[in-house]
Scaffold this motif. Structure first.
Motif, short mmCIF file in Angstrom:
data_model
loop_
_atom_site.label_atom_id
_atom_site.label_comp_id
_atom_site.label_asym_id
_atom_site.label_seq_id
_atom_site.Cartn_x
_atom_site.Cartn_y
_atom_site.Cartn_z
N HIS A 170 -21.96 57.79 -36.20
CA HIS A 170 -22.84 58.68 -36.96
C HIS A 170 -23.51 57.95 -38.12
N THR A 171 -22.83 56.94 -38.65
CA THR A 171 -23.33 56.24 -39.83
C THR A 171 -23.52 54.75 -39.60
N GLU A 172 -23.01 54.24 -38.45
CA GLU A 172 -22.99 52.80 -38.15
C GLU A 172 -22.15 52.02 -39.16
N ARG A 173 -21.26 52.71 -39.83
CA ARG A 173 -20.37 52.09 -40.82
C ARG A 173 -19.06 51.71 -40.14
N ARG A 174 -18.48 50.59 -40.52
CA ARG A 174 -17.17 50.20 -40.01
C ARG A 174 -16.08 50.85 -40.85
N VAL A 175 -15.09 51.38 -40.17
CA VAL A 175 -14.01 52.11 -40.84
C VAL A 175 -12.68 51.68 -40.24
N ALA A 176 -11.60 52.02 -40.91
CA ALA A 176 -10.25 51.79 -40.39
C ALA A 176 -9.68 53.14 -39.96
N VAL A 177 -9.16 53.21 -38.74
CA VAL A 177 -8.59 54.45 -38.23
C VAL A 177 -7.12 54.20 -37.89
N LYS A 178 -6.26 54.99 -38.50
CA LYS A 178 -4.84 54.93 -38.19
C LYS A 178 -4.53 55.96 -37.11
N ILE A 179 -3.97 55.49 -36.01
CA ILE A 179 -3.62 56.36 -34.90
C ILE A 179 -2.10 56.53 -34.91
N VAL A 180 -1.65 57.71 -35.33
CA VAL A 180 -0.22 57.97 -35.53
C VAL A 180 0.44 58.26 -34.18
N LYS A 181 1.67 57.82 -34.02
CA LYS A 181 2.42 58.10 -32.80
C LYS A 181 2.48 59.60 -32.51
N ASN A 182 2.49 59.93 -31.25
CA ASN A 182 2.58 61.33 -30.83
C ASN A 182 4.05 61.75 -30.79
N ILE A 183 4.67 61.75 -31.96
CA ILE A 183 6.07 62.14 -32.14
C ILE A 183 6.11 63.12 -33.31
N ASP A 184 6.85 64.20 -33.14
CA ASP A 184 6.80 65.30 -34.11
C ASP A 184 7.02 64.84 -35.54
N SER A 185 8.05 64.00 -35.78
CA SER A 185 8.36 63.59 -37.16
C SER A 185 7.21 62.79 -37.77
N PHE A 186 6.58 61.95 -36.97
CA PHE A 186 5.46 61.17 -37.48
C PHE A 186 4.23 62.05 -37.71
N ARG A 187 4.02 63.00 -36.82
CA ARG A 187 2.90 63.92 -37.00
C ARG A 187 3.07 64.74 -38.28
N GLU A 188 4.31 65.16 -38.56
CA GLU A 188 4.58 65.96 -39.75
C GLU A 188 4.26 65.17 -41.02
N VAL A 189 4.69 63.91 -41.05
CA VAL A 189 4.43 63.09 -42.23
C VAL A 189 2.95 62.78 -42.35
N ALA A 190 2.28 62.57 -41.22
CA ALA A 190 0.84 62.31 -41.27
C ALA A 190 0.10 63.50 -41.87
N ARG A 191 0.50 64.72 -41.49
CA ARG A 191 -0.14 65.91 -42.05
C ARG A 191 0.12 66.01 -43.56
N SER A 192 1.31 65.59 -43.98
CA SER A 192 1.62 65.60 -45.41
C SER A 192 0.74 64.60 -46.14
N GLU A 193 0.55 63.44 -45.56
CA GLU A 193 -0.30 62.44 -46.21
C GLU A 193 -1.74 62.91 -46.26
N ILE A 194 -2.20 63.52 -45.20
CA ILE A 194 -3.56 64.04 -45.18
C ILE A 194 -3.76 65.05 -46.32
N ALA A 195 -2.77 65.90 -46.53
CA ALA A 195 -2.86 66.89 -47.62
C ALA A 195 -2.98 66.20 -48.97
N VAL A 196 -2.20 65.13 -49.16
CA VAL A 196 -2.28 64.38 -50.42
C VAL A 196 -3.67 63.76 -50.57
#
Length: 445
Positions: free
Chosen positions: A143-169
């Motif tokens: 959309h912007t032609e900008r380079r970005v870093a994307v973190k792809i979190v494991k599809n495991i419940d505990s990791f997903r939960e922490v990722a959502r917490s970090e997103i909120a922060v």
């Protein structure tokens, strides 16, 4: 539901004026000043290991942030990738048809190909690294032609939960600092892809640790330390005023902003734009109202109250930053150890005895004997401490006014008693930062 916090900006730092002090020149063609007494990493020790034992799963040591072509090493920022980071060339990622994706591997990582288009927007260019939480890839935002870093979190419940917490922060940080005044990494977007939470970050440059490593651990100059510290202190003070503690401040989590000058040669000469930094990795950031894990921080930057299990608050970040500034000044870790009692003994060698009242209150009474640290001064470990540690003021290279100011500030930050330890808001008014406040005032006038 996270409570909405009111915006709280820092008190203006341009209201008071102090005398300027003379800056030392940068060593010819090197960052910082060569010093034969600077030391090096302890043989056999990895400065990036021994992260807190109970660190939340998936705590994001995510970003990196420069390309293999720029550094020759796709894991130049491996501390951001967790303790189990592996080379991107060995992680099973292969080139394939553009946009083609496969199922998860046995560890829960997304199996993908270069050219995969996620969210019909982010095209995978290369893998930056792999860690316990997942993988980090560099993408082109179509959309912007900008380079970005994307973190792809494991599809495991505990990791997903922490990722959502970090997103909120990160969302809260973006909301409270919508004009990007403070040096915290920006989350640009987040989304889900085939069950994996993906967090999009701005692409930054080398970490300060990686810079030191590539520069053979030559220390930064006092002028350079002042410039970086002022930005870092303002950023973390902003977090503290909004009831948030980072809990994992270290050189690996302080990155240079300049991503088009990621090789060491480009930033050896002091230039303000090349020395601008940002604080990253909010995977273990904790709000005041949230549960506080008993053990936080990476070992070498862990405050004494955490080791002694006395409970902790935002002041543990101040201690960590004191250790970081000393590392910038020395070119080596101040407390290089992997044992808690040895760590406390090192503190006593550098800072003097731990106050008896703190030892008496400690839940770790096996560290205590007769209200003193239970330490064998005839041990081989003590020989190591005598060799590698000395009182704080004896670490000073030159008896100049600016170095005296730096070490006075450090002594206030590396204070055992949290009630006596300086706050970052107070630290920003310390005479060490007077030249920067004067400079800002002159720029405004």
């Amino acid at each position: 539901m996270m409570e909405k916090l009111q915006r709280s900006d820092l008190q203006s730092l341009e209201q008071r004026e102090h005398n300027m002090v003379t800056e030392p020149s940068v060593h010819s063609n090197t960052m910082g000043i060569q010093d034969n007494d600077c030391g090096s990493w302890r043989d056999g020790d990895d400065p990036n290991t021994d992260v807190q034992a109970d660190k939340k799963p998936g705590s994001l040591n995510q970003h990196r942030l420069c390309t293999p072509a720029e550094t020759g090493n796709p894991l130049a920022e491996s501390p951001f990738l967790g303790d189990n980071a592996v080379n991107a060339e060995d992680d099973g990622v292969k080139s394939g048809p553009k946009g083609k994706s496969c199922e998860d591997d046995e560890e829960g990582h997304l199996v993908y190909h270069v050219g995969l288009l996620m969210k019909e927007r982010y095209e995978v260019v290369l893998t930056l690294g792999t860690g316990a939480f997942g993988k980090v890839v560099e993408c082109i935002d179509r959309h912007t032609e900008r380079r970005v870093a994307v973190k792809i979190v494991k599809n495991i419940d505990s990791f997903r939960e922490v990722a959502r917490s970090e997103i909120a922060v990160l969302e809260e940080i973006n909301s409270l600092d919508d004009d990007n005044r403070f040096a915290c990494v920006r989350m640009l977007d987040w989304f889900e892809h085939e069950g994996h939470i993906c967090i999009v970050f701005e692409l930054l440059g080398l970490s300060t640790f990686e810079f030191l490593r590539q520069n053979k651990f030559l220390p930064f100059s006092v002028k350079q330390i002042r410039h970086m510290a002022f930005q870092i202190f303002r950023a973390v003070c902003f977090l503290h005023r909004n009831k948030l503690t980072h809990t994992d401040l270290k050189p690996e989590n302080i990155l240079f902003v300049c991503s088009d000058n990621d090789d060491v040669e480009a930033v050896k000469v002091f230039e303000e734009r090349n020395l601008n930094v940002k604080v990253v990795d909010f995977g273990t950031a904790t709000f005041d109202h949230e549960h506080h894990e008993s053990l936080v921080s990476t070992r070498h930057y862990r405050a004494p109250e955490v080791i002694l299990d006395l409970g902790w608050n935002q002041s543990c970040d101040v201690w960590s930053l004191g250790c970081v500034l000393m590392e910038f000044y020395l070119g080596r870790t101040l407390f290089m150890t992997h044992d808690s009692k040895e760590h406390l003994a090192m503190m006593e060698k550098v800072l003097g005895p731990i106050p008896p009242n703190l030892l008496k209150q400690s839940r770790k009474q096996h560290y205590v004997h007769n209200e003193s640290l239970n330490w064998d001064e005839h041990s081989s470990s003590n020989d190591y401490i005598r060799k590698h540690c000395k009182p704080l003021k004896q670490c000073m290279r030159r008896n100049t006014e600016e170095e005296r100011q730096l070490f006075d500030l450090l002594s206030c930050m590396l204070e055992y008693d949290v009630c006596r330890r300086i706050t970052l808001e107070e630290a920003l008014w310390h005479p060490f930062f007077s030249p920067l406040r004067t400079q800002k005032q002159q720029q405004r006038s």
